[in-house]
Design a protein around this motif. Structure first.
Motif, PDB file in Angstrom:
ATOM      1  N   SER A 157      25.597  -0.802   1.787  1.00 52.83           N
ATOM      2  CA  SER A 157      25.633  -0.865   0.469  1.00 52.83           C
ATOM      3  C   SER A 157      24.716   0.143  -0.310  1.00 52.83           C
ATOM      4  CB  SER A 157      25.504  -2.257  -0.296  1.00 52.83           C
ATOM      5  OG  SER A 157      25.843  -2.242  -1.249  1.00 52.83           O
ATOM      6  N   LEU A 158      23.660   0.194   0.263  1.00 48.26           N
ATOM      7  CA  LEU A 158      22.358   0.953  -0.254  1.00 48.26           C
ATOM      8  C   LEU A 158      22.827   2.631  -0.148  1.00 48.26           C
ATOM      9  CD1 LEU A 158      19.012  -0.184   1.224  1.00 48.26           C
ATOM     10  CD2 LEU A 158      19.804  -0.417  -1.200  1.00 48.26           C
ATOM     11  N   MET A 159      23.480   2.957   0.801  1.00 44.75           N
ATOM     12  CA  MET A 159      23.951   4.509   0.994  1.00 44.75           C
ATOM     13  C   MET A 159      24.687   4.697  -0.082  1.00 44.75           C
ATOM     14  SD  MET A 159      21.845   5.454   2.994  1.00 44.75           S
ATOM     15  CE  MET A 159      22.485   6.957   2.979  1.00 44.75           C
ATOM     16  N   LYS A 160      25.493   3.868  -0.745  1.00 43.71           N
ATOM     17  CA  LYS A 160      26.352   4.258  -2.152  1.00 43.71           C
ATOM     18  C   LYS A 160      25.404   4.575  -3.303  1.00 43.71           C
ATOM     19  CE  LYS A 160      30.117   1.141  -0.500  1.00 43.71           C
ATOM     20  NZ  LYS A 160      30.561  -0.135  -0.710  1.00 43.71           N
ATOM     21  N   ARG A 161      24.351   4.320  -3.036  1.00 39.50           N
ATOM     22  CA  ARG A 161      23.226   4.809  -4.175  1.00 39.50           C
ATOM     23  C   ARG A 161      22.160   5.762  -3.579  1.00 39.50           C
ATOM     24  NH1 ARG A 161      21.553  -0.944  -5.533  1.00 39.50           N
ATOM     25  NH2 ARG A 161      22.554  -1.283  -3.534  1.00 39.50           N
ATOM     26  N   ARG A 162      22.581   6.554  -2.971  1.00 39.45           N
ATOM     27  CA  ARG A 162      21.795   7.412  -2.166  1.00 39.45           C
ATOM     28  C   ARG A 162      20.904   8.180  -2.942  1.00 39.45           C
ATOM     29  NH1 ARG A 162      18.852   9.680  -0.295  1.00 39.45           N
ATOM     30  NH2 ARG A 162      18.676  11.390   1.163  1.00 39.45           N
ATOM     31  N   ASN A 163      21.106   8.596  -4.339  1.00 42.97           N
ATOM     32  CA  ASN A 163      20.537   9.369  -5.288  1.00 42.97           C
ATOM     33  C   ASN A 163      19.283   8.362  -5.802  1.00 42.97           C
ATOM     34  OD1 ASN A 163      22.200   7.463  -6.245  1.00 42.97           O
ATOM     35  ND2 ASN A 163      22.406   8.959  -8.349  1.00 42.97           N
ATOM     36  N   LYS A 164      19.219   7.245  -5.669  1.00 45.13           N
ATOM     37  CA  LYS A 164      18.196   6.203  -6.076  1.00 45.13           C
ATOM     38  C   LYS A 164      16.977   6.306  -5.367  1.00 45.13           C
ATOM     39  CE  LYS A 164      20.391   4.318  -9.668  1.00 45.13           C
ATOM     40  NZ  LYS A 164      21.203   5.476 -10.142  1.00 45.13           N
ATOM     41  N   PHE A 165      16.773   6.545  -4.225  1.00 43.53           N
ATOM     42  CA  PHE A 165      15.569   6.606  -3.318  1.00 43.53           C
ATOM     43  C   PHE A 165      15.648   7.650  -2.371  1.00 43.53           C
ATOM     44  CE2 PHE A 165      18.918   3.804  -1.781  1.00 43.53           C
ATOM     45  CZ  PHE A 165      19.274   4.467  -0.642  1.00 43.53           C
ATOM     46  N   ASP A 166      14.324   7.894  -1.833  1.00 41.53           N
ATOM     47  CA  ASP A 166      14.118   8.943  -0.946  1.00 41.53           C
ATOM     48  C   ASP A 166      14.146   8.340   0.606  1.00 41.53           C
ATOM     49  OD1 ASP A 166      13.469  11.043  -2.812  1.00 41.53           O
ATOM     50  OD2 ASP A 166      11.852   9.628  -2.981  1.00 41.53           O
ATOM     51  N   GLY A 167      13.819   7.444   0.771  1.00 40.65           N
ATOM     52  CA  GLY A 167      13.670   6.458   2.358  1.00 40.65           C
ATOM     53  C   GLY A 167      13.913   4.916   2.043  1.00 40.65           C
ATOM     54  N   ILE A 168      14.030   4.389   3.196  1.00 38.89           N
ATOM     55  CA  ILE A 168      14.446   3.041   3.056  1.00 38.89           C
ATOM     56  C   ILE A 168      13.293   2.404   4.228  1.00 38.89           C
ATOM     57  CG2 ILE A 168      16.115   1.187   3.992  1.00 38.89           C
ATOM     58  CD1 ILE A 168      18.135   3.109   3.148  1.00 38.89           C
TER      59      ILE A 168
ATOM     60  N   HIS B  36       0.827  -1.179   0.051  1.00 38.47           N
ATOM     61  CA  HIS B  36      -0.132   0.053  -0.139  1.00 38.47           C
ATOM     62  C   HIS B  36       0.850   1.229   0.034  1.00 38.47           C
ATOM     63  CE1 HIS B  36      -3.412   2.715   1.326  1.00 38.47           C
ATOM     64  NE2 HIS B  36      -2.433   3.031   1.882  1.00 38.47           N
ATOM     65  N   ILE B  37       1.898   1.333   0.650  1.00 39.77           N
ATOM     66  CA  ILE B  37       2.872   2.426   1.115  1.00 39.77           C
ATOM     67  C   ILE B  37       3.505   2.627  -0.500  1.00 39.77           C
ATOM     68  CG2 ILE B  37       5.026   3.317   1.932  1.00 39.77           C
ATOM     69  CD1 ILE B  37       3.973   1.723   4.597  1.00 39.77           C
ATOM     70  N   LEU B  38       3.998   1.375  -0.880  1.00 37.45           N
ATOM     71  CA  LEU B  38       4.777   1.547  -2.083  1.00 37.45           C
ATOM     72  C   LEU B  38       4.064   1.954  -3.254  1.00 37.45           C
ATOM     73  CD1 LEU B  38       7.104  -1.698  -1.760  1.00 37.45           C
ATOM     74  CD2 LEU B  38       7.775   0.650  -1.558  1.00 37.45           C
ATOM     75  N   THR B  39       2.752   1.627  -3.452  1.00 34.77           N
ATOM     76  CA  THR B  39       2.003   2.069  -4.727  1.00 34.77           C
ATOM     77  C   THR B  39       1.181   3.011  -4.598  1.00 34.77           C
ATOM     78  OG1 THR B  39       0.310   0.372  -3.680  1.00 34.77           O
ATOM     79  CG2 THR B  39       1.752  -0.680  -5.199  1.00 34.77           C
ATOM     80  N   ALA B  40       1.033   3.632  -3.469  1.00 37.08           N
ATOM     81  CA  ALA B  40       0.285   4.996  -3.273  1.00 37.08           C
ATOM     82  C   ALA B  40       1.139   5.916  -3.988  1.00 37.08           C
ATOM     83  CB  ALA B  40       0.486   5.380  -1.717  1.00 37.08           C
ATOM     84  N   GLU B  41       0.424   7.188  -4.425  1.00 36.95           N
ATOM     85  CA  GLU B  41       0.520   8.227  -5.146  1.00 36.95           C
ATOM     86  C   GLU B  41       1.409   9.046  -4.318  1.00 36.95           C
ATOM     87  OE1 GLU B  41       0.351   9.076  -8.543  1.00 36.95           O
ATOM     88  OE2 GLU B  41      -0.517   7.113  -9.033  1.00 36.95           O
ATOM     89  N   HIS B  42       2.717   9.157  -4.141  1.00 35.50           N
ATOM     90  CA  HIS B  42       3.665  10.099  -3.456  1.00 35.50           C
ATOM     91  C   HIS B  42       4.654  10.603  -3.923  1.00 35.50           C
ATOM     92  CE1 HIS B  42       5.599   6.284  -3.020  1.00 35.50           C
ATOM     93  NE2 HIS B  42       4.848   5.903  -2.074  1.00 35.50           N
ATOM     94  N   GLY B  43       4.980   9.884  -5.272  1.00 35.00           N
ATOM     95  CA  GLY B  43       6.040  10.477  -6.074  1.00 35.00           C
ATOM     96  C   GLY B  43       7.477  10.223  -5.182  1.00 35.00           C
ATOM     97  N   ARG B  44       7.467   9.283  -4.198  1.00 34.01           N
ATOM     98  CA  ARG B  44       8.636   9.075  -3.704  1.00 34.01           C
ATOM     99  C   ARG B  44       9.348   7.766  -4.018  1.00 34.01           C
ATOM    100  NH1 ARG B  44       8.790  11.051   2.298  1.00 34.01           N
ATOM    101  NH2 ARG B  44      10.844  11.716   1.394  1.00 34.01           N
ATOM    102  N   LYS B  45      10.699   7.488  -3.861  1.00 41.71           N
ATOM    103  CA  LYS B  45      11.136   6.000  -3.945  1.00 41.71           C
ATOM    104  C   LYS B  45      11.375   5.613  -2.901  1.00 41.71           C
ATOM    105  CE  LYS B  45      13.270   7.909  -7.548  1.00 41.71           C
ATOM    106  NZ  LYS B  45      14.106   7.962  -8.783  1.00 41.71           N
ATOM    107  N   TYR B  46      11.257   4.343  -2.664  1.00 40.67           N
ATOM    108  CA  TYR B  46      11.701   3.506  -1.424  1.00 40.67           C
ATOM    109  C   TYR B  46      12.797   2.380  -1.882  1.00 40.67           C
ATOM    110  CZ  TYR B  46       8.536   6.350   1.130  1.00 40.67           C
ATOM    111  OH  TYR B  46       7.942   7.565   1.740  1.00 40.67           O
TER     112      TYR B  46
END
Lengths: 350, 330
Positions: B90-101, B34-44
């Motif tokens: 490792s995810l923090m090496k791709r910091r630009n790919k998402f807004d939150g975890i 539900h969180i991931l598919t909601a219209e929020h324009g954010r990437k997780y």
């Protein structure tokens, strides 16, 4: 992304640099020392040919992994590279730029190592709790080594007779010889996060979550503790002879003596660094008693420990040095930063 | 860490991390989707456990192993998630790919090691912040689960936000009973009712629950609302003090307290009024690991009152209150 204004040091006269997209996760020379590769968290591999060292625009970029490229090693072939990624793939990038998938799992391939000598060649890759040991072609899995928890580092000994892996509560040492099934478990409570082996096989060293190093004397399993770091040690490199172990993790370059009874009961030598910036990467020259050290401020220094002479390779790198490696002939030194700066310096005479 | 060192770090550059806990079948994965598919324009980026019930619909999904280990710092409850340290690094090496975890834990997991990872590892602390522990509760089965499993108590105790799910499957009386049971353990976390995980995103993401900016401001005034609890049960205690605190004394007291009782005290949170400081100080701890930072000045006309909340077992209210009051400036 901060683009450094002006790099200073040896790189001005004898090297070249370029900024690419993504955090640089590793760098290494090919086995023939003719190529130098950098891997990025975007999944790319950038390859510089020695002949084009001064022309960074001509360094080729290959999109190898979908996700981050996590690990890099020279291929068993002279001109290629092996990479592991968080797409679960172990790949070969050959000298013609062809990408070949050697293996695929569900888990991140976090570590890759290779070994070549006159008689044998091996490729090893770690994902999750497993290490796969392959033949030199990489097509056949000779054995799958199971560990009690996730593998955090792998290393072949100098002769390729053994491979060691770090994990929780210790390290495991396996014989590469396909018929041998036995494992030697070296135990020490805690989370071991990286591994290095003495070039003469005298000791196995791991870095630990708790800002120190642990080691085992391989002759008798005697425990060695090396502590006093303000942060985690993320980079370790033995000198060619095994006399010294250089490490990151402090604002000085820490060298542990592996002679005269050391490192047990011996204090480490501390080489001055960049005046407060944390040392993030170290690499010993494979041919000479000189080491390179990278720092959190983006600087790379070459240091001769004996005389404590220091030669700046690169100053003003902008962000922390995240990759640093010599070619096996000691003539090329490459580095990369968290913000995607990659640099390569030619140290050969003339 | 066994000391309660009070450090300040800039909170806005850190990547927010949401931890989803809850028993098997409570609806964690439904909520996650539900969180991931909601219209929020954010990437997780999503970290899931190996045996998830349902598929997760997201580009960046990482399998975790839930590898828990003890830190070698002599403190027995200082357990952390080693796999998370590696994965977040490792995810923090791709910091630009998402807004939150978002981290989903298995149903039986004790949330303490996950939460403690955000205190114990220097690299994780430097780049991420635990935004909130969100616990999903199944209204239909919760009371039974609570009887059978100590982990359920832990998950409620650790929650910064509670999603009371499947409310359509129970009547009002049972809903009330479930809410009361939750409140006995954790008197502070906001409870949001949901069916099939249909919560408002603002209720679960970026709530700053862990660093309290909201939690304590929405905290009800129930200070003297002292239920009688069996002391083995997990419950909550809240203390408040209008006299400004001496920062040094507070640090001494809370450090010693957590050192001694940190095994029983699961969570400590507070917003503190230190003498001579214009900023509010947010304090938080998971078992013995503590952290804190300035969270901006008191509002115009706002009463400067220090509030401290404990969630745990064997909490001795008079003793805690005396200790807290002894931190006031003389």
């Amino acid at each position: 992304m901060s683009i450094p204004t002006e790099l200073r040091g040896l790189i001005e006269k004898r090297g070249a640099s370029r900024t690419v997209e993504g955090h640089i996760t590793a760098c290494a020379a090919s086995r023939d020392n003719m190529r130098f590769a950098f891997t990025t968290a975007e999944g790319d591999v950038i390859v510089a040919h020695r002949a084009d060292l001064a022309e960074p625009a001509s360094w080729a970029t290959y999109a190898v992994h979908d996700g981050a490229a996590l690990a890099l090693a020279p291929d068993t072939d002279p001109g290629g590279f092996l990479t592991g990624g968080d797409d679960g793939r172990l790949c070969r990038l050959d000298m013609h730029g062809e990408i070949e998938e050697l293996g695929k799992t569900r888990r991140w391939v976090e570590h890759v190592a290779s070994h070549v000598d006159a008689k044998t060649a091996y490729i090893a890759s770690a994902s999750g709790k497993q290490v796969e040991l392959r033949d030199g072609r990489g097509e056949t899995v000779l054995k799958t080594l199971e560990h009690p928890s996730s593998v955090t580092g792998i290393v072949f000994d100098t002769k390729g007779k053994r491979i060691a892996a770090s994990h929780y509560n210790g390290a495991s040492v396996w014989f590469t010889q396909p018929k041998s099934e036995s494992v030697r478990l070296l135990e020490w409570k805690g989370s071991h996060t990286g591994i290095a082996i003495h070039p003469a096989g005298e000791a196995l060293i791991t870095s630990m979550q708790d800002n120190d190093l642990h080691g085992w004397r391989l002759s008798d399993g005697h425990n060695i503790r090396m502590s006093g770091y303000p942060t985690k040690v993320k980079s370790m490199s033995f000198s060619r002879t095994g006399k010294w172990l250089a490490t990151s993790g402090a604002d000085v370059v820490v060298l542990w003596p592996f002679f005269g009874g050391g490192p047990m009961g011996k204090p480490p030598v501390e080489l001055p660094g960049m005046g407060g910036a944390l040392c993030t990467r170290v690499a010993y020259n494979p041919e000479q008693e000189i080491l390179a050290a990278g720092f959190a401020d983006g600087s790379v220094l070459m240091i001769e420990p004996e005389s404590q002479r220091v030669l700046p390779v690169c100053l003003n790198g902008g962000s922390a040095i995240s990759a640093l490696s010599y070619s096996s002939d000691g003539c090329l030194l490459g580095f990369g930063t968290e913000d995607g700066l990659i640099g390569l310096v030619d140290l050969s005479a003339g | 860490m066994s000391d309660a060192s009070l450090t300040s770090e800039p909170a806005d550059t850190l990547v927010p991390v949401t931890v989803l806990t809850g028993f098997l079948g409570a609806g964690k994965t439904t909520l996650l989707n539900h969180i991931l598919t909601a219209e929020h324009g954010r990437k997780y980026a999503v970290v899931i456990n190996e045996f998830g019930e349902l598929g997760v619909d997201n580009d960046l999904v990482v399998d975790a192993d839930e590898e828990v280990f003890e830190m070698n710092n002599g403190c027995i409850c200082c357990t952390v998630r080693g796999d998370l340290i590696r994965i977040l690094g490792s995810l923090m090496k791709r910091r630009n790919k998402f807004d939150g975890i978002i981290i989903e834990t298995t149903g039986l997991a004790d949330p303490a090691p996950v939460a403690q990872t955000f205190f114990a590892d220097e690299d994780v602390r430097a780049k991420t912040r635990l935004d909130a522990v969100v616990t999903v509760v199944d209204a239909l089965n919760f009371l039974q689960t609570l009887k059978e499993s100590p982990e359920a108590h832990q998950q409620i105790a650790f929650a910064d936000v509670i999603i009371l799910n499947k409310t359509d499957l129970v009547d009002d009386a049972q809903l009330k009973a479930v809410e009361d049971a939750i409140r006995k353990i954790n008197a502070f976390a906001p409870i949001h009712k949901a069916q099939k995980g249909n919560v408002k995103l603002t209720d679960v993401m970026d709530v700053g629950g862990f660093d309290l900016q909201r939690t304590l401001s929405t905290m009800p005034d129930f200070l003297e609302n002292t239920h009688h609890h069996h002391e083995e049960d997990v419950n909550s205690i809240s203390l408040s003090l209008k006299t400004p605190l001496d920062a040094g004394r507070f640090q001494m007291w809370i450090g010693a307290l957590l050192q001694e009782k940190g095994a029983d005290i699961l969570r400590t949170k507070g917003i503190l009024n230190f003498e001579g400081q214009s900023d509010r100080f947010a304090f938080q701890a998971v078992h013995m690991m503590a952290d804190g930072n300035d969270i901006g000045p008191w509002k115009e006309g706002e009463e400067r009152e220090s509030r401290l909340v404990f969630i745990g077992r064997n909490l001795n209210r008079p003793q805690l209150r005396r200790g807290f009051e002894s931190c006031a400036v003389a």
